[in-house]
Scaffold this motif. Structure first.
Motif, mmCIF file in Angstrom:
data_model
loop_
_atom_site.group_PDB
_atom_site.id
_atom_site.type_symbol
_atom_site.label_atom_id
_atom_site.label_comp_id
_atom_site.label_asym_id
_atom_site.label_seq_id
_atom_site.Cartn_x
_atom_site.Cartn_y
_atom_site.Cartn_z
ATOM 1 N N ALA A 304 0.823 -1.214 0.000
ATOM 2 C CA ALA A 304 0.000 0.000 0.000
ATOM 3 C C ALA A 304 0.861 1.268 0.000
ATOM 4 O O ALA A 304 0.325 2.379 0.054
ATOM 5 C CB ALA A 304 -0.922 -0.002 1.210
ATOM 6 N N GLY A 305 2.191 1.089 -0.063
ATOM 7 C CA GLY A 305 3.077 2.246 -0.168
ATOM 8 C C GLY A 305 3.645 2.753 1.141
ATOM 9 O O GLY A 305 4.221 3.848 1.181
ATOM 10 N N TYR A 306 3.518 1.974 2.208
ATOM 11 C CA TYR A 306 4.037 2.383 3.506
ATOM 12 C C TYR A 306 5.357 1.659 3.768
ATOM 13 O O TYR A 306 5.462 0.454 3.573
ATOM 14 C CB TYR A 306 3.035 2.074 4.620
ATOM 15 C CG TYR A 306 1.769 2.880 4.474
ATOM 16 C CD1 TYR A 306 1.671 4.164 4.991
ATOM 17 C CD2 TYR A 306 0.662 2.357 3.787
ATOM 18 C CE1 TYR A 306 0.516 4.921 4.837
ATOM 19 C CE2 TYR A 306 -0.498 3.097 3.628
ATOM 20 C CZ TYR A 306 -0.561 4.373 4.149
ATOM 21 O OH TYR A 306 -1.693 5.118 3.990
ATOM 22 N N ARG A 307 6.333 2.411 4.234
ATOM 23 C CA ARG A 307 7.665 1.848 4.478
ATOM 24 C C ARG A 307 7.967 1.760 5.964
ATOM 25 O O ARG A 307 7.587 2.639 6.745
ATOM 26 C CB ARG A 307 8.740 2.688 3.793
ATOM 27 C CG ARG A 307 8.672 2.662 2.267
ATOM 28 C CD ARG A 307 9.865 3.376 1.671
ATOM 29 N NE ARG A 307 11.136 2.753 2.085
ATOM 30 C CZ ARG A 307 12.328 3.273 1.838
ATOM 31 N NH1 ARG A 307 12.436 4.423 1.195
ATOM 32 N NH2 ARG A 307 13.424 2.653 2.233
ATOM 33 N N PHE A 308 8.647 0.682 6.341
ATOM 34 C CA PHE A 308 9.172 0.530 7.694
ATOM 35 C C PHE A 308 10.589 -0.006 7.579
ATOM 36 O O PHE A 308 11.053 -0.352 6.490
ATOM 37 C CB PHE A 308 8.294 -0.414 8.536
ATOM 38 C CG PHE A 308 8.124 -1.791 7.941
ATOM 39 C CD1 PHE A 308 9.110 -2.767 8.082
ATOM 40 C CD2 PHE A 308 6.961 -2.129 7.246
ATOM 41 C CE1 PHE A 308 8.957 -4.035 7.539
ATOM 42 C CE2 PHE A 308 6.799 -3.391 6.692
ATOM 43 C CZ PHE A 308 7.801 -4.349 6.843
ATOM 44 N N ALA A 309 11.288 -0.093 8.706
ATOM 45 C CA ALA A 309 12.661 -0.602 8.713
ATOM 46 C C ALA A 309 12.688 -1.991 9.333
ATOM 47 O O ALA A 309 12.284 -2.150 10.496
ATOM 48 C CB ALA A 309 13.578 0.331 9.491
ATOM 49 N N PRO A 310 13.132 -3.017 8.601
ATOM 50 C CA PRO A 310 13.350 -4.334 9.224
ATOM 51 C C PRO A 310 14.388 -4.182 10.335
ATOM 52 O O PRO A 310 15.362 -3.439 10.184
ATOM 53 C CB PRO A 310 13.884 -5.191 8.077
ATOM 54 C CG PRO A 310 13.484 -4.468 6.827
ATOM 55 C CD PRO A 310 13.497 -3.009 7.175
ATOM 56 N N TRP A 311 14.197 -4.891 11.458
ATOM 57 C CA TRP A 311 15.046 -4.623 12.613
ATOM 58 C C TRP A 311 15.696 -5.879 13.173
ATOM 59 O O TRP A 311 15.202 -6.997 12.966
ATOM 60 C CB TRP A 311 14.233 -3.936 13.710
ATOM 61 C CG TRP A 311 15.066 -3.011 14.536
ATOM 62 C CD1 TRP A 311 15.458 -3.168 15.833
ATOM 63 C CD2 TRP A 311 15.635 -1.771 14.111
ATOM 64 N NE1 TRP A 311 16.230 -2.103 16.235
ATOM 65 C CE2 TRP A 311 16.357 -1.235 15.189
ATOM 66 C CE3 TRP A 311 15.606 -1.056 12.904
ATOM 67 C CZ2 TRP A 311 17.052 -0.020 15.124
ATOM 68 C CZ3 TRP A 311 16.289 0.138 12.825
ATOM 69 C CH2 TRP A 311 16.991 0.651 13.926
ATOM 70 N N SER A 312 16.770 -5.666 13.910
ATOM 71 C CA SER A 312 17.493 -6.759 14.555
ATOM 72 C C SER A 312 16.695 -7.299 15.736
ATOM 73 O O SER A 312 16.033 -6.544 16.463
ATOM 74 C CB SER A 312 18.849 -6.264 15.045
ATOM 75 O OG SER A 312 19.412 -7.134 15.997
ATOM 76 N N SER A 313 16.801 -8.598 15.951
ATOM 77 C CA SER A 313 16.091 -9.232 17.069
ATOM 78 C C SER A 313 16.978 -9.377 18.304
ATOM 79 O O SER A 313 16.606 -10.047 19.266
ATOM 80 C CB SER A 313 15.586 -10.614 16.644
ATOM 81 O OG SER A 313 16.674 -11.446 16.253
ATOM 82 N N GLY A 314 18.142 -8.735 18.316
ATOM 83 C CA GLY A 314 19.117 -8.927 19.390
ATOM 84 C C GLY A 314 18.658 -8.492 20.764
ATOM 85 O O GLY A 314 19.170 -8.999 21.764
ATOM 86 N N SER A 315 17.705 -7.563 20.851
ATOM 87 C CA SER A 315 17.266 -7.053 22.165
ATOM 88 C C SER A 315 15.934 -7.646 22.615
ATOM 89 O O SER A 315 15.379 -7.204 23.626
ATOM 90 C CB SER A 315 17.123 -5.520 22.112
ATOM 91 O OG SER A 315 18.375 -4.891 22.189
ATOM 92 N N LEU A 316 15.434 -8.624 21.896
ATOM 93 C CA LEU A 316 14.133 -9.183 22.253
ATOM 94 C C LEU A 316 14.191 -9.921 23.586
ATOM 95 O O LEU A 316 15.222 -10.508 23.944
ATOM 96 C CB LEU A 316 13.641 -10.130 21.162
ATOM 97 C CG LEU A 316 13.189 -9.486 19.851
ATOM 98 C CD1 LEU A 316 12.856 -10.555 18.818
ATOM 99 C CD2 LEU A 316 11.980 -8.579 20.077
ATOM 100 N N PRO A 317 13.084 -9.924 24.336
ATOM 101 C CA PRO A 317 13.049 -10.669 25.600
ATOM 102 C C PRO A 317 13.226 -12.163 25.365
ATOM 103 O O PRO A 317 12.916 -12.677 24.281
ATOM 104 C CB PRO A 317 11.641 -10.365 26.149
ATOM 105 C CG PRO A 317 11.166 -9.170 25.396
ATOM 106 C CD PRO A 317 11.818 -9.216 24.058
ATOM 107 N N ASP A 318 13.713 -12.861 26.364
ATOM 108 C CA ASP A 318 13.841 -14.314 26.276
ATOM 109 C C ASP A 318 12.487 -14.941 25.968
ATOM 110 O O ASP A 318 11.460 -14.581 26.560
ATOM 111 C CB ASP A 318 14.370 -14.890 27.588
ATOM 112 C CG ASP A 318 15.822 -14.520 27.837
ATOM 113 O OD1 ASP A 318 16.524 -14.168 26.860
ATOM 114 O OD2 ASP A 318 16.250 -14.563 29.006
#
Length: 352
Positions: A304-318
Motif C-alpha cells: 500500500a506504499g508504507y515503508r518501515f525498517a526491518p530490525w534486529s532481534s538482538g534485544s528481544l526478551p527471552d
C-alpha cells in the motif's frame, strides 16, 4: 508514507523561518555570532544551570566528539550492545578518540542495567597495562529499541560509573521525545541524575542539520573547541547552526514537535496491537513502534506504499522469537506525521 525513520522528513517551519531571518546581514564567523550565543543561553535555561554548549551539524559528530572528550586512546566506553555509538557511527568515536575501545553490554529492549555494567567493568581492571582502561559509560535515551531509561535507572548506572571513576554520557538524538515520554525536565534526565555530557539532538525533531554537545563537567569542556575544530565540525557560518537551535527551542517548539510525534506513535502502536497476529515486544514509550508482523501483514503494508525498517532481534526478551513467516519491523513517527497516514497504514495492516 515513509515510517522507516524520523530522518526522512524535512525541517520544521519555525526552524526554516529562523534560518531565513539569520541569513540577512553580516555576523562574526566560526560561532562568535549573536545567534550562537543566544542558542547557548537558551540551552543553559533548558538545563537549568551553567553549562558549555557546542553546536555541530550531525549526530555522529556530536557523539564522536562527546565520547572523545571523556575517553583517552587507551580508554574504553561502555554502552548497550546495539547502541548507535557502537553499531552506526562507522567507527567515528574510535577515530576521534584516537583508538578507544567501545564495549557492548547486552540487555533487553536496548537497555543495560547496573549489574551488566559491573560485570563488564570486571573484564577491564584498572592498572592492568594489557587492558584498555574504563573511561566512560554511554546510554541512549531514547534507546535503539524505542524504550526509555527511567530517571532511577539513569541514576543507578551513573552511580556505578562514578564509583568506578567513569564519566557518563547520554546520547539524546531523540532527547525531546524522551522528555515527553518520561514527563520530566531536561535537568532531571541529565545532570541531576549524574550525567556529565549530553549529545542533544535537534535534527530528527525538526532541525535541518543541528545538534549540540552539552557539557556539565567544566574539565571536559576545556579543550572541546579545539577538538571540534580539528575534526572539521566548527562551521564557518556558525550563525546558521545557532539560528536553527534558536528556532528549535523558541516557544517550546521542540517539545511540541516531540509531543506530536509521540502521540502519533501511541496511536499507531494501539492500532497495530489490535491487528490479528501482530505482536509488540515492549510498550511504545516515545516515537518508535516495534512490532512483529505476520509476513502477509508486512506485504499488505508495503504494497500500500508504507515503508518501515526491518530490525534486529538482538534485544528481544527471552522466549520472544521471530517465526519464519514473520517480520520484525520498526515504525518511526515524526513532527510531520499526519493522522491520515497513520490510519492509512493501519487500514492496510488490517487487510493483511
Amino acid at each position: 508514507m515513509n515510517f522507516a525513520s524520523d530522518n526522512v522528513v524535512g525541517a520544521s517551519r519555525p526552524v526554516l523561518e529562523a534560518l531565513l531571518a539569520a541569513n540577512d546581514g553580516a555576523e562574526p564567523a566560526y560561532g562568535a555570532d549573536s545567534f550562537t550565543k543566544r542558542a547557548e543561553e537558551m540551552l543553559a535555561r533548558v538545563f537549568e544551570r551553567e553549562c558549555s554548549a557546542f553546536l555541530v551539524a550531525t549526530g555522529t559528530g556530536a557523539n564522536a566528539l562527546a565520547l572523545a572528550a571523556a575517553t583517552p586512546p587507551w580508554g574504553a566506553v561502555f554502552c548497550h550492545a546495539e547502541a548507535h555509538v557502537l553499531d552506526d557511527e562507522c567507527g567515528a568515536p574510535e577515530m576521534f578518540s584516537g583508538g578507544a575501545k567501545i564495549v557492548g553490554i547486552p540487555g533487553v529492549g536496548g537497555k543495560f542495567d547496573p549489574a551488566g555494567l559491573e560485570e563488564a567493568l570486571e573484564r577491564y581492571p584498572r592498572g592492568v597495562v594489557k587492558a584498555v582502561q574504563p573511561a566512560l559509560v554511554s546510554i541512549s535515551q531514547v534507546t535503539e529499541a524505542g524504550t526509555l531509561y527511567t530517571l532511577a535507572e539513569i541514576r543507578a548506572i551513573a552511580d556505578v560509573a562514578k564509583r568506578h571513576g567513569l564519566k557518563t554520557h547520554l546520547d539524546g538524538a531523540r532527547f525531546a521525545n524522551a522528555l515527553d515520554g518520561l514527563g520530566c525536565t531536561a535537568a532531571e534526565m541529565t545532570w541531576k541524575a549524574g550525567v556529565d555530557i549530553v549529545s542533544f539532538g535537534a535534527t530528527k525533531n525538526g532541525g535541518l542539520a543541528c545538534e549540540a554537545v552539552v557539557i556539565f563537567d567544566k574539565a571536559l569542556a576545556e579543550d572541546f573547541p579545539y577538538r571540534r575544530k580539528r575534526s572539521g565540525h566548527t562551521v564557518s557560518k556558525g550563525r546558521l547552526l545557532g539560528a536553527q537551535m534558536v528556532g528549535y527551542l523558541e516557544n517550546d517548539h521542540w517539545l511540541d514537535n516531540a509531543r506530536h510525534a509521540n502521540g502519533a506513535a501511541r496511536t499507531l502502536s494501539r492500532g497495530l496491537a489490535a491487528v490479528a497476529g501482530v505482536r509488540l515486544p515492549w510498550p511504545t514509550q516515545a516515537n518508535e513502534v516495534f512490532a512483529v508482523l505476520p509476513a502477509l501483514v508486512a506485504k499488505a503494508v508495503t504494497g500500500a506504499g508504507y515503508r518501515f525498517a526491518p530490525w534486529s532481534s538482538g534485544s528481544l526478551p527471552d522466549g520472544f522469537s521471530i517465526g519464519p513467516d514473520e517480520v520484525f519491523a520498526r515504525f518511526v513517527t515524526s513532527f510531520a506525521t499526519r493522522a491520515d497516514d497513520v490510519e492509512g497504514l493501519l487500514a492496510a495492516a488490517r487487510q493483511g
